[in-house]
Design a protein around this motif. Sequence first.
Motif, mmCIF file in Angstrom:
data_model
loop_
_atom_site.group_PDB
_atom_site.id
_atom_site.type_symbol
_atom_site.label_atom_id
_atom_site.label_comp_id
_atom_site.label_asym_id
_atom_site.label_seq_id
_atom_site.Cartn_x
_atom_site.Cartn_y
_atom_site.Cartn_z
ATOM 1 N N THR A 1 0.666 1.351 -3.512
ATOM 2 C CA THR A 1 -0.297 0.347 -3.053
ATOM 3 C C THR A 1 -1.521 1.023 -2.471
ATOM 4 O O THR A 1 -1.406 1.916 -1.622
ATOM 5 N N LEU A 2 -2.697 0.612 -2.933
ATOM 6 C CA LEU A 2 -3.963 1.136 -2.413
ATOM 7 C C LEU A 2 -4.850 -0.036 -2.011
ATOM 8 O O LEU A 2 -5.123 -0.922 -2.804
ATOM 9 N N LYS A 3 -5.291 -0.042 -0.772
ATOM 10 C CA LYS A 3 -6.208 -1.061 -0.279
ATOM 11 C C LYS A 3 -7.427 -0.355 0.301
ATOM 12 O O LYS A 3 -7.300 0.573 1.100
ATOM 13 N N THR A 4 -8.617 -0.783 -0.135
ATOM 14 C CA THR A 4 -9.856 -0.101 0.252
ATOM 15 C C THR A 4 -10.824 -1.068 0.910
ATOM 16 O O THR A 4 -11.012 -2.189 0.453
ATOM 17 N N PHE A 5 -11.418 -0.598 2.000
ATOM 18 C CA PHE A 5 -12.491 -1.328 2.671
ATOM 19 C C PHE A 5 -13.678 -0.382 2.774
ATOM 20 O O PHE A 5 -13.555 0.717 3.304
ATOM 21 N N GLU A 6 -14.822 -0.789 2.228
ATOM 22 C CA GLU A 6 -15.996 0.079 2.235
ATOM 23 C C GLU A 6 -16.500 0.276 3.661
ATOM 24 O O GLU A 6 -16.750 -0.697 4.374
ATOM 25 N N TRP A 7 -16.640 1.541 4.043
ATOM 26 C CA TRP A 7 -17.115 1.869 5.385
ATOM 27 C C TRP A 7 -18.502 2.505 5.313
ATOM 28 O O TRP A 7 -19.492 1.949 5.777
ATOM 29 N N ILE A 8 -18.599 3.688 4.683
ATOM 30 C CA ILE A 8 -19.889 4.345 4.487
ATOM 31 C C ILE A 8 -19.993 4.649 2.996
ATOM 32 O O ILE A 8 -19.810 5.795 2.565
ATOM 33 N N PRO A 9 -20.250 3.631 2.184
ATOM 34 C CA PRO A 9 -20.215 3.831 0.723
ATOM 35 C C PRO A 9 -21.223 4.864 0.238
ATOM 36 O O PRO A 9 -20.988 5.535 -0.771
ATOM 37 N N SER A 10 -22.362 5.014 0.930
ATOM 38 C CA SER A 10 -23.365 5.980 0.491
ATOM 39 C C SER A 10 -22.830 7.409 0.541
ATOM 40 O O SER A 10 -23.279 8.286 -0.196
ATOM 41 N N LEU A 11 -21.862 7.667 1.430
ATOM 42 C CA LEU A 11 -21.244 8.992 1.529
ATOM 43 C C LEU A 11 -19.872 9.028 0.871
ATOM 44 O O LEU A 11 -19.182 10.055 0.920
ATOM 45 N N GLY A 12 -19.456 7.920 0.291
ATOM 46 C CA GLY A 12 -18.147 7.866 -0.353
ATOM 47 C C GLY A 12 -17.002 7.856 0.633
ATOM 48 O O GLY A 12 -15.881 8.234 0.288
ATOM 49 N N VAL A 13 -17.271 7.435 1.865
ATOM 50 C CA VAL A 13 -16.239 7.390 2.902
ATOM 51 C C VAL A 13 -15.804 5.934 3.072
ATOM 52 O O VAL A 13 -16.556 5.121 3.621
ATOM 53 N N ASN A 14 -14.620 5.626 2.597
ATOM 54 C CA ASN A 14 -14.082 4.276 2.682
ATOM 55 C C ASN A 14 -12.770 4.298 3.451
ATOM 56 O O ASN A 14 -12.033 5.284 3.429
ATOM 57 N N ILE A 15 -12.492 3.202 4.138
ATOM 58 C CA ILE A 15 -11.216 3.085 4.857
ATOM 59 C C ILE A 15 -10.173 2.638 3.847
ATOM 60 O O ILE A 15 -9.986 1.452 3.593
ATOM 61 N N SER A 16 -9.543 3.628 3.236
ATOM 62 C CA SER A 16 -8.548 3.362 2.195
ATOM 63 C C SER A 16 -7.169 3.718 2.722
ATOM 64 O O SER A 16 -6.957 4.821 3.228
ATOM 65 N N PHE A 17 -6.237 2.781 2.568
ATOM 66 C CA PHE A 17 -4.851 3.030 2.959
ATOM 67 C C PHE A 17 -3.982 3.009 1.700
ATOM 68 O O PHE A 17 -4.138 2.131 0.845
ATOM 69 N N TYR A 18 -3.087 3.992 1.637
ATOM 70 C CA TYR A 18 -2.322 4.216 0.414
ATOM 71 C C TYR A 18 -0.843 4.365 0.771
ATOM 72 O O TYR A 18 -0.485 5.145 1.650
ATOM 73 N N ILE A 19 -0.006 3.587 0.113
ATOM 74 C CA ILE A 19 1.437 3.654 0.361
ATOM 75 C C ILE A 19 2.136 4.214 -0.867
ATOM 76 O O ILE A 19 2.122 3.618 -1.943
ATOM 77 N N ASP A 20 2.707 5.400 -0.697
ATOM 78 C CA ASP A 20 3.614 5.973 -1.680
ATOM 79 C C ASP A 20 4.883 6.366 -0.932
ATOM 80 O O ASP A 20 5.098 5.950 0.208
#
Length: 781
Positions: free
Chosen positions: A56-75
């Motif tokens: 599961t991957l859920k992403t929330f855009e934080w600083i999209p210009s720098l490619g820094v997003n608050i992404s949480f990943y469950i494996d």
Amino acid sequence: MLHAAVLLPFLAAFFIPLIYRGVKQVHLGWVVLVVPIILFGYFLSFINGVLQGVHTLKTFEWIPSLGVNISFYIDGLGLFFALLITGIGSLVVLYSIYYLNKAEKLGHFYVYLLLFMGAMLGVVLSDNLFVLYTFWELTSISSFLLIGYWYQREKSTSGALKSMMITVFGGLAMLGGFLLMADITGTSSIRGIIENAGLIVESPLFPFILVMVLLGAFTKSAQFPFHTWLPDAMEAPTPVSAFLHSATMVKAGIYLVARLSLVFAGTDLFFLIVSGFGLLTLCWGSYMAVRQTDLKAILAYSTISQLGMIMAMLGFGTEIAVLAAVFHILNHATFKGSLFMVAGIIDHETGTRDIRRLGGLFTFMPITATLAFFGTFSMAGFPLPFLNGFLSKEMFFESSLHFEDASTIVEAVSPFFPYLAVGGSIFTFVYSIMLFFRTFTGKQRDKLSKQPHEAPIGMLLSPIVLVLLIIVIAFVPNLFGNALLSPMVDSITGEAITTHIKFWHGLDTIALYMSLAVLILGTAFYLTRTKWARSYDVIPGKLSAATAYDGIINGLINGSKRVTNVYMTGSLRHYMIYILIFFIALVGITLGATGGFKIAFDDLAPIAVPEVLIAIVMAVAAIGTIFMKNRIAAILVLGIVGYGLSLLFVFFRAPDLALTQLIVETVTVALFLLCFYHLPDFSKEKLPKRTNVVNWIISISVGVLVTMIGIASHSTKLFEPISDYFIKNSYKLGGGDNIVNVILVDFRGLDTMLEILVLGLAALGIFTMIKLRPGKKEGND
């Protein structure tokens, strides 16, 4: 929903102070307990999906210009640690309800605990390096608050500070490694970096990146020589020790190494550093644990040792080693968590944790003693079928024997590994047996401040659950192996496996004889410990990591004092000289070395007679202040320079700047007039010739340099001026006709907000100093 799960502990922490006021009749822990239980149930729902390979991957855009997003990943790896954090967290909160008295500052305690829980969830679920780093440092801050919870005790505050200093040092080094990894791969996503692992390994900066990242992992997981903070952190309340220092925070470094194994593993440098320091930590931690007399100190060094064992197995990198590592993470959380809680129970019910004073507690505390039996003997790896620690220890021995397709350097050093594994395990056996027998058997050695008695059932519930897990895992290890461990190994190595863990492997295995050697030699070492205890006078003797840390910190403090005393003379003139000389040297050398000074006369605004006259008046006024002998006259003449500048702004059609300059100049002149009495009396002031010469040289140099900077800033055009962008887009994007206002509020809104924040903090600081000034009487405002 995944973002909400990570955010939930932070939201709960925010409302705790409000809730605390309304639940005075009930222990606050009962309210807090709901949070980890809900989260544990939520993360359990992911098990089936992970088993089927659904991540599961859920992403929330934080600083999209720098490619820094608050992404949480469950494996598999993230899910296991999330369950560990919330599961052990639930048991710790339940335990703390009976351990901590309602008279304690429970609001503070549970705020810190929830902040830490949320930060740890952020660390293990983040898919972005810089988001992970943000949560990583938040674990350091929240653990600092938890360790120093009893801030009235000097040992608590010093232990909290030491843990903060060491872990933050490692965190900053780790950030440097993260920045280089993101730069080389062009992404800050952990999954993206793993996909481009070859770019990092082939980079000439690879050794530097690896060392920087491992510094963060080693400091957080108390690997030698950074382990010194963990024993001092035992001044924290026992629920904190059971949560942070056995199951969660200290395993953050383990998690980081496991998560990035697909990037670093397979290289000789990774193998040598991780395995080498892991085995060294295992041996040193177990050896030093035997020396301790405080129950929590024994468990602290035991934790260091066990973390080294796990780290070594991750360094081995083989399939069986990684499986053994993740299996031991699970086992360690069960037996070490239960033992920390047992230590807290003993302290709570007897008034001491010193094993030199304890003894014979089995008679008074039979349930606690039984729980301790399962915990200590599992930690020792005693060969009993109902102890899970033996299973993972056997796998550790087996993994130290086999290194398939090894390089030349690995083949050269790996034959020593089984001996180090056995050596560390011998002392593990000794301190485990010592902890149990010296506490619960024999006779009571000293009069205690409390009459020993069994703990209330509420305090026993959490360790009972953990001990039951020890037994259940031992009997059905493959149930947990297939549900939790196999997906973890898949996440770490990239290869799916089917676990097959069993108690008996036959008589023809070397691992069995290694265990027998540990059992026999460990028993002999325990029975003869008084005879070889003098070895501690030689190793470590007066040398220790704690001594080295204190020497470094004291050296830095004393050195900084000596340096500070040289330039902190109390003279404002001296301070200004230092600042201006540094400014002249730095900027002057930079301009000269880069050829930055240029003169260009193009694109200049036309200058009329009024501007020239105002400039002449300003220059005359500025020079005149030098020769003024009257303080009030000097202030007023200096004001002419500021007001003249305001007029120039008006002529050059900058009314906003003109108004700002008028306000600033008026306030400045007024303040000078209010305090002119304290200014030096120019008429009586006679400076030495040498002082005057220095003043003239510095003043002329600064004036010339600033003039050169002004000319060069106009004359040098390295890129298109941003003013064109503001002119074109102020109305279209900002919706305002006043370009300056749009820049301040929209284009540079964050900068303006932070400036306001700084001013607000400065105002609060000044207000606080006024309210708390020495000699201020109570009630006198």
